[in-house]
Design a protein around this motif. Sequence first.
Motif, PDB file in Angstrom:
ATOM      1  N   SER A 203      72.855 -20.744  -0.508  1.00 41.91           N
ATOM      2  CA  SER A 203      71.500 -21.139  -0.123  1.00 41.91           C
ATOM      3  C   SER A 203      71.390 -22.646  -0.223  1.00 41.91           C
ATOM      4  N   TRP A 204      70.314 -23.196   0.335  1.00 43.31           N
ATOM      5  CA  TRP A 204      70.102 -24.633   0.259  1.00 43.31           C
ATOM      6  C   TRP A 204      68.631 -24.951   0.480  1.00 43.31           C
ATOM      7  N   ASP A 205      68.199 -26.084  -0.039  1.00 41.28           N
ATOM      8  CA  ASP A 205      66.839 -26.587   0.129  1.00 41.28           C
ATOM      9  C   ASP A 205      66.898 -28.000   0.691  1.00 41.28           C
ATOM     10  N   VAL A 206      65.846 -28.359   1.401  1.00 43.67           N
ATOM     11  CA  VAL A 206      65.718 -29.702   1.959  1.00 43.67           C
ATOM     12  C   VAL A 206      64.408 -30.296   1.454  1.00 43.67           C
ATOM     13  N   SER A 207      64.469 -31.505   0.964  1.00 41.35           N
ATOM     14  CA  SER A 207      63.263 -32.141   0.444  1.00 41.35           C
ATOM     15  C   SER A 207      62.287 -32.415   1.574  1.00 41.35           C
ATOM     16  N   ALA A 208      61.031 -32.587   1.218  1.00 41.66           N
ATOM     17  CA  ALA A 208      59.980 -32.799   2.212  1.00 41.66           C
ATOM     18  C   ALA A 208      60.218 -34.061   3.037  1.00 41.66           C
ATOM     19  N   ASP A 209      60.855 -35.068   2.442  1.00 38.90           N
ATOM     20  CA  ASP A 209      61.081 -36.311   3.195  1.00 38.90           C
ATOM     21  C   ASP A 209      62.390 -36.278   3.979  1.00 38.90           C
ATOM     22  N   GLY A 210      63.135 -35.169   3.915  1.00 40.66           N
ATOM     23  CA  GLY A 210      64.354 -35.025   4.706  1.00 40.66           C
ATOM     24  C   GLY A 210      65.519 -35.847   4.214  1.00 40.66           C
ATOM     25  N   ARG A 211      65.452 -36.349   2.978  1.00 44.78           N
ATOM     26  CA  ARG A 211      66.515 -37.231   2.478  1.00 44.78           C
ATOM     27  C   ARG A 211      67.389 -36.592   1.410  1.00 44.78           C
ATOM     28  N   THR A 212      67.007 -35.415   0.906  1.00 43.54           N
ATOM     29  CA  THR A 212      67.770 -34.775  -0.166  1.00 43.54           C
ATOM     30  C   THR A 212      68.020 -33.305   0.172  1.00 43.54           C
ATOM     31  N   TYR A 213      69.284 -32.913   0.087  1.00 39.62           N
ATOM     32  CA  TYR A 213      69.698 -31.535   0.364  1.00 39.62           C
ATOM     33  C   TYR A 213      70.357 -30.973  -0.888  1.00 39.62           C
ATOM     34  N   THR A 214      69.881 -29.828  -1.344  1.00 37.06           N
ATOM     35  CA  THR A 214      70.439 -29.190  -2.529  1.00 37.06           C
ATOM     36  C   THR A 214      71.140 -27.902  -2.122  1.00 37.06           C
ATOM     37  N   PHE A 215      72.420 -27.794  -2.453  1.00 36.61           N
ATOM     38  CA  PHE A 215      73.228 -26.637  -2.080  1.00 36.61           C
ATOM     39  C   PHE A 215      73.646 -25.868  -3.324  1.00 36.61           C
ATOM     40  N   ARG A 216      73.455 -24.550  -3.283  1.00 39.91           N
ATOM     41  CA  ARG A 216      73.911 -23.671  -4.350  1.00 39.91           C
ATOM     42  C   ARG A 216      75.107 -22.874  -3.836  1.00 39.91           C
ATOM     43  N   LEU A 217      76.226 -22.989  -4.530  1.00 43.53           N
ATOM     44  CA  LEU A 217      77.498 -22.457  -4.057  1.00 43.53           C
ATOM     45  C   LEU A 217      77.734 -21.020  -4.496  1.00 43.53           C
ATOM     46  N   ARG A 218      78.561 -20.332  -3.741  1.00 43.94           N
ATOM     47  CA  ARG A 218      78.997 -18.993  -4.137  1.00 43.94           C
ATOM     48  C   ARG A 218      79.853 -19.094  -5.408  1.00 43.94           C
ATOM     49  N   PRO A 219      79.686 -18.198  -6.338  1.00 39.45           N
ATOM     50  CA  PRO A 219      80.551 -18.213  -7.529  1.00 39.45           C
ATOM     51  C   PRO A 219      81.897 -17.547  -7.235  1.00 39.45           C
ATOM     52  N   GLY A 220      82.917 -17.937  -7.961  1.00 34.38           N
ATOM     53  CA  GLY A 220      84.199 -17.256  -7.900  1.00 34.38           C
ATOM     54  C   GLY A 220      85.080 -17.587  -6.723  1.00 34.38           C
ATOM     55  N   VAL A 221      84.742 -18.619  -5.945  1.00 36.64           N
ATOM     56  CA  VAL A 221      85.558 -18.991  -4.795  1.00 36.64           C
ATOM     57  C   VAL A 221      86.575 -20.049  -5.215  1.00 36.64           C
ATOM     58  N   THR A 222      87.813 -19.890  -4.769  1.00 37.54           N
ATOM     59  CA  THR A 222      88.868 -20.852  -5.105  1.00 37.54           C
ATOM     60  C   THR A 222      89.562 -21.359  -3.854  1.00 37.54           C
ATOM     61  N   PHE A 223      90.169 -22.526  -3.985  1.00 36.99           N
ATOM     62  CA  PHE A 223      91.032 -23.044  -2.930  1.00 36.99           C
ATOM     63  C   PHE A 223      92.372 -22.326  -2.991  1.00 36.99           C
ATOM     64  N   HIS A 224      93.201 -22.542  -1.994  1.00 36.44           N
ATOM     65  CA  HIS A 224      94.506 -21.887  -1.924  1.00 36.44           C
ATOM     66  C   HIS A 224      95.391 -22.218  -3.122  1.00 36.44           C
ATOM     67  N   ASP A 225      95.138 -23.350  -3.772  1.00 39.75           N
ATOM     68  CA  ASP A 225      95.947 -23.742  -4.931  1.00 39.75           C
ATOM     69  C   ASP A 225      95.382 -23.208  -6.245  1.00 39.75           C
ATOM     70  N   GLY A 226      94.320 -22.381  -6.159  1.00 42.74           N
ATOM     71  CA  GLY A 226      93.745 -21.770  -7.339  1.00 42.74           C
ATOM     72  C   GLY A 226      92.649 -22.570  -8.008  1.00 42.74           C
ATOM     73  N   THR A 227      92.405 -23.791  -7.583  1.00 38.36           N
ATOM     74  CA  THR A 227      91.343 -24.600  -8.177  1.00 38.36           C
ATOM     75  C   THR A 227      89.990 -24.161  -7.620  1.00 38.36           C
ATOM     76  N   PRO A 228      88.902 -24.358  -8.374  1.00 40.71           N
ATOM     77  CA  PRO A 228      87.601 -23.817  -7.968  1.00 40.71           C
ATOM     78  C   PRO A 228      86.907 -24.625  -6.875  1.00 40.71           C
ATOM     79  N   VAL A 229      86.194 -23.902  -6.018  1.00 42.46           N
ATOM     80  CA  VAL A 229      85.278 -24.542  -5.070  1.00 42.46           C
ATOM     81  C   VAL A 229      83.953 -24.676  -5.813  1.00 42.46           C
ATOM     82  N   ASN A 230      83.726 -25.841  -6.385  1.00 39.53           N
ATOM     83  CA  ASN A 230      82.535 -26.057  -7.197  1.00 39.53           C
ATOM     84  C   ASN A 230      81.820 -27.333  -6.751  1.00 39.53           C
ATOM     85  N   ALA A 231      80.786 -27.682  -7.494  1.00 33.19           N
ATOM     86  CA  ALA A 231      79.988 -28.841  -7.117  1.00 33.19           C
ATOM     87  C   ALA A 231      80.806 -30.122  -7.146  1.00 33.19           C
ATOM     88  N   GLU A 232      81.697 -30.245  -8.108  1.00 33.31           N
ATOM     89  CA  GLU A 232      82.559 -31.432  -8.165  1.00 33.31           C
ATOM     90  C   GLU A 232      83.420 -31.537  -6.913  1.00 33.31           C
TER      91      GLU A 232
END
Length: 573
Positions: free
Chosen positions: A120-149
């Motif tokens: 899911s994601w939200d957009v601020s009223a002024d259109g300048r900030t987007y907040t994304f919430r990621l799926r849990p438990g997803v990893t890249f092919h090398d096993g590292t996490p797909v996270n906010a970092e």
Amino acid sequence: MRGRSGPARTGEHENNGPAQAGGRHRVSRRRFLTTAAVLGAGVAGRGALSNRLGATGNRVFAITPRTGGALVYAVDQPITKLDPNLDAHRVNEIVFYQIFDPLIVRDKSDNKFKPWLARSWDVSADGRTYTFRLRPGVTFHDGTPVNAEAVKFNFDRVHNPALASQATPTAVGFYDSSEVVDPLTVRVHLKSPWGPFLDALSFSYRMVSPAGVRKVGDKDFGRHPVGSGPFRLVEWVENQQVVLERNPNYASTPSIFSRTGQALLDRVVFRMIPEPATRVAALESGEVHVITATPAQDFRRLNGDPRFKPVIGRSPGMGWCWAINVTKPPTDEVAVRQAINYGIDRPAIASIVYGAYQSYHAFEPAYGALVPGTWSYDKQSEIYHYDPAKAKDLLDRAGWKVGPDGIRQKNGKRLEIVLNSWEHGIPEVLQSQLRAIGVDLKVGVRDTSSVNAAQEKQDSHMSPIPAARTDPDILSDSFHSRNIPGLSGGTGDNYDFVKDPVLDRLLDDGAAEVNLTKRENLYKLAQRRIMAMAYLLPVTTRDNATLMSAKVQDLRFDAVGFFPWLHDAWLAR
């Protein structure tokens, strides 16, 4: 619509006002057509049914998708770099769409944005900030996490000026920073509202593994790609093939796919076959299952053969058009550029080169910077229709007089123009038509990289710049002065070398505008400016003509009609 006053909007219901409106037009007029819908009696026995159904007499029965097998997909150009942060060449995108996932995706069935890595994601009223919430438990092919970092790493990498990314040149100047809110929440800050942002996220921003980049470095990552997609790289033979295998841990299936979990195919082999006749022969022999850029004559010949399934994807954005170098004589003269536009017979070119597609309303004549059906397309910009008399008059008044061999001359120099392309067909017809008005068009057909390099080094006057996108901001990539290749770090496709303050302002204002009506008008004015100054030569729409074996089931293409989704694809026996 982003940036409008009022509460923030949630991703699942986001409809991306301006681009969304354009998408509805595109889906209705230039929708993706399969053999079931359009190819007629030649495949009628199969056409009335979906890929997931079979028939015996009057009885219809379901076909169970089959797991396993290797799909062989022939592309028409060399695969060179699989790095979505830095590259945006069509043939590379065909491959890396299978390796890397985006945060969100545009669903062509309703043209809305749907979750992918972001749930899911939200957009601020002024259109300048987007907040994304990621799926849990997803990893890249090398096993590292797909996270906010990881998401922050990707945004920062795309917009690192030292890397000169070609993936999202229109976003230059809008991105500010990314903020890790918690392990699965990331907040992206823009310097100012940017209308095409969600469209760009669904198209250009695909997440790479930070660990994968750090392991081999930015320069070499494109040869050692690590993503989170349904397939992962296992082999790369230079100029021959790229082999992907199924990702056994795939856990981020979007709702646009028909099934969850792993892909059905064991492997996908992308073979590089630049010669059209060789690609077609490989398909007919069963050596490959899918071919891109199908020649018109072969499309006509094979579209009624029950062994094959033709598919046409009609694409929004910029069609088959050529950038015209406005800094290199003689195309630095407006009169010369305008004469070229008046001197070509677009309907004749479409019929001669793409006759087999005309009954499907594909590869149609194009007269503007955007093709009809793209949101904000401007009919008033269609000012150049075939008028050889007017073309000759423009050249006469500009001092270009007809020489003894029929080619015009001025100040002892012939009216010679160098045009490069990566395909035969249109260039040769242009050459013939322009000779009739006294222009000696020198044609060169080369690979994409060589064509672009020649234009950048000022060795040519004209270079193709087709670009499939659902948002009109694609015009910024090809005409904004900041996107002149090599100029102050410019990495875009402004191979016209246009430095037009009036046009720059229109494009900047269009990208930042949050009012739908105002934004549409700004892009219409930009199109009129582009065509009035004859900064490019539009010729036809650029659509995707693909032929595939009838064994291939459930292969679909994305919202722009060029890039396949292979997660659901499978091979019938």
